[in-house]
Design a protein around this motif. Sequence first.
Motif, short mmCIF file in Angstrom:
data_model
loop_
_atom_site.label_atom_id
_atom_site.label_comp_id
_atom_site.label_asym_id
_atom_site.label_seq_id
_atom_site.Cartn_x
_atom_site.Cartn_y
_atom_site.Cartn_z
N PRO A 44 52.56 26.71 45.59
CA PRO A 44 51.86 26.93 44.32
C PRO A 44 51.82 25.71 43.42
CG PRO A 44 53.53 28.62 44.74
CD PRO A 44 53.77 27.51 45.71
N PHE A 45 52.64 24.69 43.75
CA PHE A 45 52.73 23.49 42.93
C PHE A 45 51.95 22.32 43.55
CE2 PHE A 45 56.52 26.07 42.55
CZ PHE A 45 56.62 26.26 41.17
N ALA A 46 51.12 22.59 44.55
CA ALA A 46 50.46 21.51 45.28
C ALA A 46 49.41 20.81 44.44
CB ALA A 46 49.82 22.05 46.56
N ALA A 47 48.80 21.50 43.47
CA ALA A 47 47.77 20.90 42.61
C ALA A 47 48.14 21.17 41.16
CB ALA A 47 46.40 21.48 42.93
N PRO A 48 47.83 20.24 40.26
CA PRO A 48 48.14 20.50 38.85
C PRO A 48 47.51 21.79 38.34
CG PRO A 48 47.51 18.21 39.19
CD PRO A 48 47.23 18.92 40.47
N ALA A 49 46.25 22.03 38.67
CA ALA A 49 45.56 23.25 38.23
C ALA A 49 44.70 23.76 39.36
CB ALA A 49 44.71 22.96 37.00
N THR A 50 44.96 24.99 39.76
CA THR A 50 44.18 25.64 40.81
C THR A 50 43.38 26.76 40.18
OG1 THR A 50 45.88 25.15 42.48
CG2 THR A 50 44.27 26.86 43.01
N GLY A 51 42.09 26.51 39.98
CA GLY A 51 41.23 27.56 39.47
C GLY A 51 40.80 28.48 40.60
N LEU A 52 40.74 29.78 40.31
CA LEU A 52 40.40 30.77 41.33
C LEU A 52 39.21 31.59 40.87
CD1 LEU A 52 44.00 32.02 42.20
CD2 LEU A 52 42.61 30.40 43.52
N THR A 53 38.29 31.83 41.79
CA THR A 53 37.13 32.65 41.49
C THR A 53 36.79 33.46 42.73
OG1 THR A 53 34.87 32.62 40.59
CG2 THR A 53 35.45 30.90 42.17
N GLY A 54 35.87 34.42 42.58
CA GLY A 54 35.47 35.25 43.70
C GLY A 54 36.22 36.56 43.74
N PRO A 55 35.80 37.49 44.62
CA PRO A 55 36.40 38.81 44.68
C PRO A 55 37.87 38.81 45.07
CG PRO A 55 34.60 38.62 46.28
CD PRO A 55 34.64 37.34 45.52
N GLY A 56 38.34 37.76 45.75
CA GLY A 56 39.74 37.70 46.14
C GLY A 56 40.60 36.87 45.22
N ALA A 57 40.07 36.49 44.07
CA ALA A 57 40.82 35.60 43.17
C ALA A 57 42.11 36.22 42.66
CB ALA A 57 39.93 35.18 42.00
N VAL A 58 42.04 37.48 42.24
CA VAL A 58 43.22 38.14 41.69
C VAL A 58 44.32 38.27 42.74
CG1 VAL A 58 44.10 40.29 40.70
CG2 VAL A 58 41.97 39.33 39.87
N ALA A 59 43.93 38.68 43.95
CA ALA A 59 44.91 38.80 45.03
C ALA A 59 45.54 37.45 45.35
CB ALA A 59 44.26 39.39 46.28
N THR A 60 44.74 36.39 45.30
CA THR A 60 45.28 35.05 45.56
C THR A 60 46.28 34.64 44.49
OG1 THR A 60 43.23 34.41 46.68
CG2 THR A 60 44.65 32.63 45.89
N ALA A 61 45.97 34.94 43.23
CA ALA A 61 46.90 34.63 42.15
C ALA A 61 48.21 35.39 42.33
CB ALA A 61 46.27 34.97 40.80
#
Length: 232
Positions: A44-61
């Motif tokens: 989870p710390f691989a990138a300073p900011a990981t923006g998520l979008t799409g139908p699977g964004a919440v599950a990914t978070a």
Amino acid sequence: MLAALCYPFRRRIYAATGLPRYSTTTTVEPRPPVPFTCKTGLNPFAAPATGLTGPGAVATARILALTALEEHSDSSLVVIPRPDATALFGLGEDELLDDDTAALFIPGNLDAALAYLETELAIRQNTGATDGRRLLLVADCESESQRIQSLFDRHPGGACAILLGPWTGEQAATDDEGLVDAPPALASALPDRLPTMSRIEARDRLLSALARQIQDQKPAPRRRPAPRHSEL
């Protein structure tokens, strides 16, 4: 010293405030779900900011937050505003209010979460502290993209974020099967496909992870000394 400065402030902040899209004319074999295990290989710390979008964004978070809590609890602090803790894990307004784990902080809202991070990072910068926990914000960025980016600019490497909502930086798109389409800046931080997870399962894993951490933090019980036998 850092913990003494940080956690009282955390407590003050605390008081602040679908179906698969298949064609009707073509038979498509659904992909089997990717199991989510305690050791995901995700960072989870691989990138300073990981923006998520799409139908699977919440599950990914959910998965990235749980990975931080299950695999990095000894060295990180996950900050999740209360509305996001509800959306991701189904937590009620009165749940985990007295949470004593060092790895999770649930402030009342995004403003309170950012105020905590801004203050904590300023303390670390001013004191030269380098041994603090890694900080991970998991939240819908709402209308605070500029504020979050400014925080990263002032404190490069000081914190990371998993961001839902209208993030203006790089975003990775995940569909409802966990397939990932990421720009080059995020591609190395995410696999081609992520496991999916329901809110119910995520809640159970969250509470189990916190229970283990609380147990691990308890001091070992003292053994009562054996009574001495009087000498004859």
